[in-house]
Structures are given as C-alpha cells and as structure tokens.
Design a protein around this motif. Structure first.
Motif, short mmCIF file in Angstrom:
data_model
loop_
_atom_site.label_atom_id
_atom_site.label_comp_id
_atom_site.label_asym_id
_atom_site.label_seq_id
_atom_site.Cartn_x
_atom_site.Cartn_y
_atom_site.Cartn_z
N ALA A 1 -13.55 -15.28 -4.10
CA ALA A 1 -12.55 -15.95 -4.93
C ALA A 1 -11.13 -15.46 -4.66
O ALA A 1 -10.17 -16.02 -5.19
CB ALA A 1 -12.88 -15.77 -6.42
N VAL A 2 -10.99 -14.41 -3.87
CA VAL A 2 -9.66 -13.84 -3.59
C VAL A 2 -9.47 -13.76 -2.08
O VAL A 2 -10.44 -13.61 -1.33
CB VAL A 2 -9.51 -12.44 -4.23
N PRO A 3 -8.23 -13.85 -1.60
CA PRO A 3 -7.99 -13.72 -0.15
C PRO A 3 -8.11 -12.27 0.30
O PRO A 3 -8.03 -11.33 -0.51
CB PRO A 3 -6.55 -14.24 0.00
N LEU A 4 -8.27 -12.08 1.60
CA LEU A 4 -8.43 -10.74 2.15
C LEU A 4 -7.21 -9.89 1.90
O LEU A 4 -7.33 -8.68 1.66
CB LEU A 4 -8.71 -10.84 3.66
N ILE A 5 -6.04 -10.48 1.94
CA ILE A 5 -4.83 -9.70 1.75
C ILE A 5 -4.81 -9.08 0.35
O ILE A 5 -4.29 -7.97 0.15
CB ILE A 5 -3.58 -10.57 1.99
N THR A 6 -5.42 -9.77 -0.63
CA THR A 6 -5.50 -9.21 -1.97
C THR A 6 -6.47 -8.03 -2.01
O THR A 6 -6.20 -7.01 -2.66
CB THR A 6 -5.97 -10.29 -2.97
N VAL A 7 -7.58 -8.14 -1.30
CA VAL A 7 -8.54 -7.03 -1.25
C VAL A 7 -7.90 -5.81 -0.61
O VAL A 7 -8.04 -4.68 -1.10
CB VAL A 7 -9.80 -7.47 -0.47
N LEU A 8 -7.17 -6.01 0.49
CA LEU A 8 -6.52 -4.89 1.15
C LEU A 8 -5.41 -4.30 0.27
O LEU A 8 -5.20 -3.08 0.26
CB LEU A 8 -5.94 -5.34 2.50
N PHE A 9 -4.71 -5.17 -0.44
CA PHE A 9 -3.67 -4.68 -1.34
C PHE A 9 -4.27 -3.83 -2.45
O PHE A 9 -3.74 -2.77 -2.81
CB PHE A 9 -2.91 -5.86 -1.94
N MET A 10 -5.40 -4.26 -2.99
CA MET A 10 -6.07 -3.47 -4.02
C MET A 10 -6.53 -2.13 -3.45
O MET A 10 -6.42 -1.09 -4.09
CB MET A 10 -7.26 -4.24 -4.57
N ALA A 11 -7.06 -2.16 -2.21
CA ALA A 11 -7.52 -0.92 -1.59
C ALA A 11 -6.37 0.03 -1.32
O ALA A 11 -6.54 1.25 -1.38
CB ALA A 11 -8.25 -1.23 -0.28
N SER A 12 -5.19 -0.51 -1.05
CA SER A 12 -4.04 0.33 -0.73
C SER A 12 -3.32 0.83 -1.97
O SER A 12 -2.94 2.01 -2.03
CB SER A 12 -3.06 -0.46 0.15
N ILE A 13 -3.13 -0.02 -2.97
CA ILE A 13 -2.31 0.33 -4.12
C ILE A 13 -3.14 0.76 -5.32
O ILE A 13 -2.86 1.79 -5.96
CB ILE A 13 -1.40 -0.85 -4.51
N MET A 14 -4.18 0.00 -5.64
CA MET A 14 -4.93 0.24 -6.86
C MET A 14 -5.98 1.32 -6.73
O MET A 14 -6.22 2.09 -7.68
CB MET A 14 -5.59 -1.06 -7.32
N PRO B 1 -6.10 4.27 -5.14
CA PRO B 1 -5.68 5.64 -5.43
C PRO B 1 -5.47 5.92 -6.92
O PRO B 1 -5.58 7.07 -7.36
CB PRO B 1 -4.36 5.77 -4.66
N LEU B 2 -5.19 4.88 -7.72
CA LEU B 2 -4.97 5.09 -9.15
C LEU B 2 -6.26 5.47 -9.87
O LEU B 2 -6.21 6.09 -10.94
CB LEU B 2 -4.37 3.83 -9.77
N PHE B 3 -7.40 5.08 -9.30
CA PHE B 3 -8.69 5.39 -9.92
C PHE B 3 -9.31 6.68 -9.39
O PHE B 3 -10.37 7.08 -9.84
CB PHE B 3 -9.68 4.23 -9.69
N MET B 4 -8.64 7.30 -8.42
CA MET B 4 -9.16 8.53 -7.85
C MET B 4 -8.68 9.73 -8.66
O MET B 4 -7.64 9.66 -9.34
CB MET B 4 -8.71 8.67 -6.39
N PRO B 5 -9.42 10.85 -8.65
CA PRO B 5 -8.97 12.06 -9.35
C PRO B 5 -7.61 12.53 -8.81
O PRO B 5 -7.26 12.26 -7.66
CB PRO B 5 -10.08 13.07 -9.04
N GLN B 6 -6.87 13.20 -9.64
CA GLN B 6 -5.54 13.65 -9.25
C GLN B 6 -5.63 14.60 -8.05
O GLN B 6 -6.43 15.53 -8.01
CB GLN B 6 -4.86 14.37 -10.42
N GLY B 7 -4.79 14.33 -7.05
CA GLY B 7 -4.77 15.14 -5.85
C GLY B 7 -5.73 14.69 -4.77
O GLY B 7 -5.71 15.23 -3.66
N MET B 8 -6.56 13.71 -5.07
CA MET B 8 -7.52 13.21 -4.09
C MET B 8 -7.02 11.90 -3.49
O MET B 8 -6.59 11.00 -4.22
CB MET B 8 -8.89 12.99 -4.73
N THR B 9 -7.02 11.82 -2.19
CA THR B 9 -6.55 10.63 -1.50
C THR B 9 -7.64 10.06 -0.60
O THR B 9 -8.58 10.77 -0.22
CB THR B 9 -5.30 10.93 -0.63
N VAL B 10 -7.52 8.80 -0.28
CA VAL B 10 -8.46 8.12 0.61
C VAL B 10 -7.71 7.73 1.86
O VAL B 10 -6.61 7.18 1.80
CB VAL B 10 -9.07 6.88 -0.07
N ASP B 11 -8.30 8.03 3.01
CA ASP B 11 -7.67 7.73 4.29
C ASP B 11 -7.35 6.24 4.39
O ASP B 11 -8.13 5.38 3.97
CB ASP B 11 -8.60 8.14 5.43
#
Length: 374
Positions: free
Chosen positions: A210-223, A225-235
């Motif tokens: 139901a969503v375009p790929l660019i939205t999925v990538l945007f969520m993976a890039s911006i959103m 990290p907000l759900f990850m524990p503080q100080g933890m990043t995803v490559d």
C-alpha cells in the motif's frame, strides 16, 4: 483410335516454392506491408530511423570525445558525448568513496560473485550442492570480511564509503536471493488455515504493497532510529537491505500466490492421496508447477528490484546513479554534455543487467515449457 496412358516410373524432383511465398520480398510483404495501415507505419518508422540514427551516431561516436581526451575537447561547441569524463571517473562510478588502495578487496568480491554465481545459472554445471553452499554461505561471510575489514589485518572501511556499482550489486543480489524465499513463505502463510499466521501475512503484504518503496526507505532511515535504544544505531546499508528486501518480498508473495491458484485442485488432492505431508506436498508437487507458471512475474520483480536500488540515496547511500549524479556536478569536468554522458553510462549499465536477466528468464521459460511440447 488407341488411348495411350503414361505412368511415371520415377518421383518428380522437388520444385522450389513460388517466389511470392518465400524470400525477402515475401517476408517484407507479410510483416511490414501486409495492409495499408502497416505500410504507412513502416514508412513512418523508416523515416524516423533515418532521422534518429545519424544524429545518434554523431553524438555517441562521430562527434564524441573518446577516452583519453581532455576537458577542453569536451567544451568545444557542438561536441558529442564526453567519454573522456566517463573514463576519468569510472572508478568512482564503480567503487564510490571506497579507498583507492583497497580496490583489490571489492575486485575479489566481484570475481567471487562471477565464479560462484554463474555456475549456479548453468543447469548442467556439476557440483551444484557444493556450489550452492559456497555461494549462499561462504560467499556472504567472505564478502563482509573483505569489504568491511577490521579483522585479519584488513583496514576497516565503513559502509558510508561504499558506493557506485558496488552498492547497487550488493543490494540487488541480497534482495533477489532473500526476497524469493521470503515471498514463498508469505504466500504459503497467506493460504494457511491457521488464522494467526494468515492474518499476519495478509497484514504485512497489504501494508507493504500500500506504500511506495521510497516511503519504506524513508521510514527505515528516519523513523527506525527513533525506536532504537539510546546510543544504538543501525548501519545505513543494512537499513536499505532490509527495506528493499521486505518491499520486494511482499510483491513476490502475490506473484507466487497467483501461481499456486493456477494449479488445479486435482494436483492438491493427488498429492494428499499419495500420503505426502504439507511441506512435501508443497515442495515436490505444488510449488515447482506454480513457480514455472509465474517465471515472467518473478523476473519482473527482480528487474524492478534492481532498478529500485537507485532509491537508496534516501538512506544516504551512493549507488551507481547517485554516484554519477554526484560527479556530474564536478567543476573540473564542466562541459555541455558532461551530465548526459554520465547518465547514458548509467543507463547502459542498468540496461545490460536488466536485459541479461530478461533473456535468462526466457531461456528458463523455453526449458520448462515441457507441458506444451508437441
């Protein structure tokens, strides 16, 4: 008056077919001039080619600056493609910001991909099991060690420095190799009789589609990290891999489900009558037939996935197209045809890979077309 009958004692020699049904003139009449409309369209197409081909030849070859040329030659008025610019920046188009002294590491990965991947595509090539183990188990581990480094005396190279064709191939190969099995599992889950599994698969597939790929990538890039524990990043590269794979697997699931629905009910009943369990019934009877029917759809998804890698710039990765776009802004090679030369190079690379995938799928369609042979 006596009737005289003549009986031939030898078979008459074969005569050539009439000229009106064979030869180049017959082919032209049948395929290009069979009607008034076809004749008009053929003439218009020929006129268009007579206008296009000389201009295309002049831009790509006749007035083009060959590799080894200078930037001053590319700035001449009415100049063609600046292949000297493409040749000068070819390393950046392939490796991105990867350290020049470490180019041998991605080169080894490219060689391993060809030496282990191509034999898998050849049906009669021996040692298929060993080759598959090397490609799907050993090759990914060796590639991560070689490209990332940080061990065995190799210099650490963060994924932020990867780019160009290297990133495009990594994302497309990983996406293709993981999207198909995930899509098959999702298709089986959507047809499952267990309500929880079926509901989860349906929700995932419909949400992703139901969503375009660019939205999925945007969520993976911006959103994400907000759900990850503080100080933890995803490559960043891992975000792109996960986003592209999940997106493609949802579409692949619907393609596979369409193939499964095309299988007659009798096949399911016959497999059950043989006493086969669910997984054997699907693995040995249903899925081989279903996948054969939907080869064009599967390959279409693969081609779309390969082209969609150009959207990973959303997560900050420089794929082939983004690398070309970056260098098109270089001042030292500023010329009237600089940008279009770079984009033609990128388009040619994408076309070669996509056309090769398409031709290979046609080969498998003909090879597996056993049910329609006369």
């Amino acid at each position: 008056m006596t009737d005289i009958a003549f009986v031939r004692s030898e078979i008459a020699p074969a005569m050539p077919a009439p000229r009106r049904v064979t030869g180049i003139l017959a082919w032209l009449q049948k395929n290009l001039f069979s009607s008034v409309t076809d004749s008009i369209l053929t003439i218009l197409a020929v006129l268009f080619l007579l206008w296009l081909l000389p201009n295309l030849y002049g831009f790509l070859i006749g007035r083009a600056v060959p590799p080894g040329g200078t930037v001053e030659q590319c700035r001449v008025e009415n100049v063609g493609a600046c292949w000297a610019y493409v040749a000068s920046e070819i390393e950046f188009f392939i490796y991105g910001f990867y350290p020049m002294a470490e180019y041998w590491r991605p080169n080894i990965v490219f060689a391993m991909l060809a030496l282990l991947g191509l034999p898998l595509l050849i049906p009669k090539f021996p040692f298929k099991i060993a080759n598959a183990v090397l490609f799907f188990v050993v090759f990914p581990i060796a590639s991560v060690i070689l490209l990332s480094g940080g061990m065995f005396g190799l210099k650490y190279v963060p994924t932020e420095q990867w780019g160009g064709l290297l990133v495009t191939l990594i994302i497309s190969v990983v996406g293709i190799c993981t999207a198909l099995p995930l899509g098959i599992l999702l298709a089986l889950g959507r047809q499952s009789k267990l309500p929880i599994i079926k509901t989860l698969c349906v929700c995932f597939i419909e949400l992703i589609r139901a969503v375009p790929l660019i939205t999925v990538l945007f969520m993976a890039s911006i959103m994400l990290p907000l759900f990850m524990p503080q100080g933890m990043t995803v490559d960043k590269l891992l975000r792109a891999l996960v986003g592209v794979t999940l997106f493609s697997s949802a579409y692949m699931a619907e393609v596979v489900r369409g193939g499964m629905q095309a299988i007659g009910r009798g096949q399911y009943e016959a497999a059950s009558a043989l006493g086969l369990g669910y997984w054997k019934r699907m693995g040995f009877v249903i899925l081989p037939q279903a996948l054969k029917h939907v080869i064009p759809g599967i390959v279409g998804n693969f081609i779309s996935l390969f082209k969609d890698t150009s959207l990973v710039y959303i997560v900050g990765m420089k794929d082939l197209l983004e690398a070309v776009k970056t260098k098109n802004d270089a001042i030292e090679w500023a010329a009237p045809t600089q940008a279009i030369s770079g984009y033609i190079f990128a388009a040619a690379v994408f076309w070669i890979f996509c056309f090769s995938i398409s031709r290979y799928s046609r080969y498998w369609e003909r090879r597996l077309n056993t049910g329609h042979k006369r």
